[in-house]
Design a protein around this motif. Structure first.
Motif, short mmCIF file in Angstrom:
data_model
loop_
_atom_site.label_atom_id
_atom_site.label_comp_id
_atom_site.label_asym_id
_atom_site.label_seq_id
_atom_site.Cartn_x
_atom_site.Cartn_y
_atom_site.Cartn_z
N ALA A 105 0.84 -1.20 0.00
CA ALA A 105 0.00 0.00 0.00
C ALA A 105 0.87 1.24 0.00
O ALA A 105 1.97 1.25 0.57
N ASP A 106 0.40 2.32 -0.63
CA ASP A 106 1.18 3.56 -0.65
C ASP A 106 0.36 4.79 -0.28
O ASP A 106 0.83 5.91 -0.37
N ALA A 107 -0.90 4.59 0.16
CA ALA A 107 -1.74 5.71 0.60
C ALA A 107 -2.88 5.18 1.43
O ALA A 107 -3.17 3.97 1.43
N VAL A 108 -3.52 6.09 2.18
CA VAL A 108 -4.68 5.73 2.99
C VAL A 108 -5.85 6.62 2.58
O VAL A 108 -5.75 7.86 2.62
N LEU A 109 -6.93 5.99 2.17
CA LEU A 109 -8.15 6.70 1.80
C LEU A 109 -8.99 6.91 3.05
O LEU A 109 -9.25 5.97 3.81
N LEU A 110 -9.42 8.16 3.30
CA LEU A 110 -10.24 8.44 4.47
C LEU A 110 -11.54 7.66 4.40
O LEU A 110 -12.14 7.51 3.32
#
Length: 283
Positions: A105-110
């Motif tokens: 993973a390279d980002a976190v979606l709210l």
């Protein structure tokens, strides 16, 4: 005309230059409030130790944001209980604040920017850039990094930082031991009824308070009469207690009853300076 009196700054310098260098001591961190570090404090670990989520949401690959069918939810990552697997193409992991970001993973979606369909697929409603909503490994500090310098005063923030760097004990400068000795036949302690020619002793409380605020251990020797023998006894007490500084109040002028100066000389002490320019000139 040059002022013959010693300046306050020079007087302070002379006094402090005569104070012995204080030793170091190692104490538990929980007892270190207000103390001064004797040497720089370096991190014993990296913080965060891994990439962690800064928000509650879904860990994903930014390249999968445009998947028309959405992202398949394959697990969960919580603080202290990370997701052990590898995030594959078109997959996402439910993640909570402070939880390790899954590999791949390279980002976190709210979570408020995600829509979950009836079939359980996660549909992003906002775009993301790589690294968004992730606290990178070592963002706060890295192992071996000196984060608190020698001489730093340990307040609440510094104590928290020292704890985060995994220090249970710290090396600090020993508190200076300061004795206070007030003299004068006219003085009585608070709570007493002063006679017609007496006043309440108050200066020692102010001096003690200032010294404690500066980190000193204060020993109040009490009140002493304008008597040479009594004054010498007080000075002897200070010596027996092995204080670093003896602060005297009163009895140091040039009147017949000002006996502190001869008492100090009788105890073998040397007068380094006498008069100080305490008042600024008026223009």
């Amino acid at each position: 005309m040059t002022n013959p009196l010693l300046s306050v700054d020079e007087a302070r310098h002379r006094i402090l230059s005569g104070v012995p260098i204080l030793a170091q001591e190692t104490i538990p961190l929980q007892h270190a409030q207000g103390r001064l570090l004797s040497r720089a404090l370096s991190a014993r670990r990296t913080q965060p130790p891994v990439d962690v989520s800064a928000m509650d949401g879904y860990a994903l690959k930014t390249e999968d944001l445009t998947k028309p069918k959405g992202l398949r939810l394959i697990g969960e990552s919580a603080a202290g209980h990370g997701f052990e697997g590898l995030l594959g193409e078109g997959e996402t992991v439910r993640i909570f604040t402070g939880a390790p970001v899954p590999k791949g993973a390279d980002a976190v979606l709210l979570q408020e920017d995600a829509l979950r369909s009836e079939d359980g697929m996660i549909h992003p409603r906002e775009s993301l850039f790589s690294g968004e909503n992730i606290r990178q490994k070592g963002l706060d500090f890295s192992e071996g990094q000196a984060a608190l310098p020698a001489g730093a005063k340990l307040g609440p923030a510094e104590l928290a930082l020292a704890a985060a760097m995994n220090h249970a004990e710290v090396s600090v400068v020993r508190r200076p031991r300061i004795a206070i000795m007030a003299s004068g036949d006219e003085l009585v302690l608070p709570g007493n009824n002063p006679g017609p020619n007496q006043i309440i002793a108050c200066n020692s409380f102010a001096v003690a308070g200032l010294a404690r605020e500066a980190g000193a251990e204060v020993l109040d020797l009490g009140l002493f009469k304008d008597d040479l023998e009594q004054l010498q006894s007080g000075i002897s007490q200070a010596r027996a207690l092995k204080v670093d500084i003896l602060v005297t109040l009163g009895g140091a002028s040039v009147g017949d009853h000002d006996l502190l100066r001869p008492a100090l000389v009788e105890q073998g002490m040397k007068l380094d300076f006498w008069r100080i320019a305490m008042r600024s000139e008026e223009h």
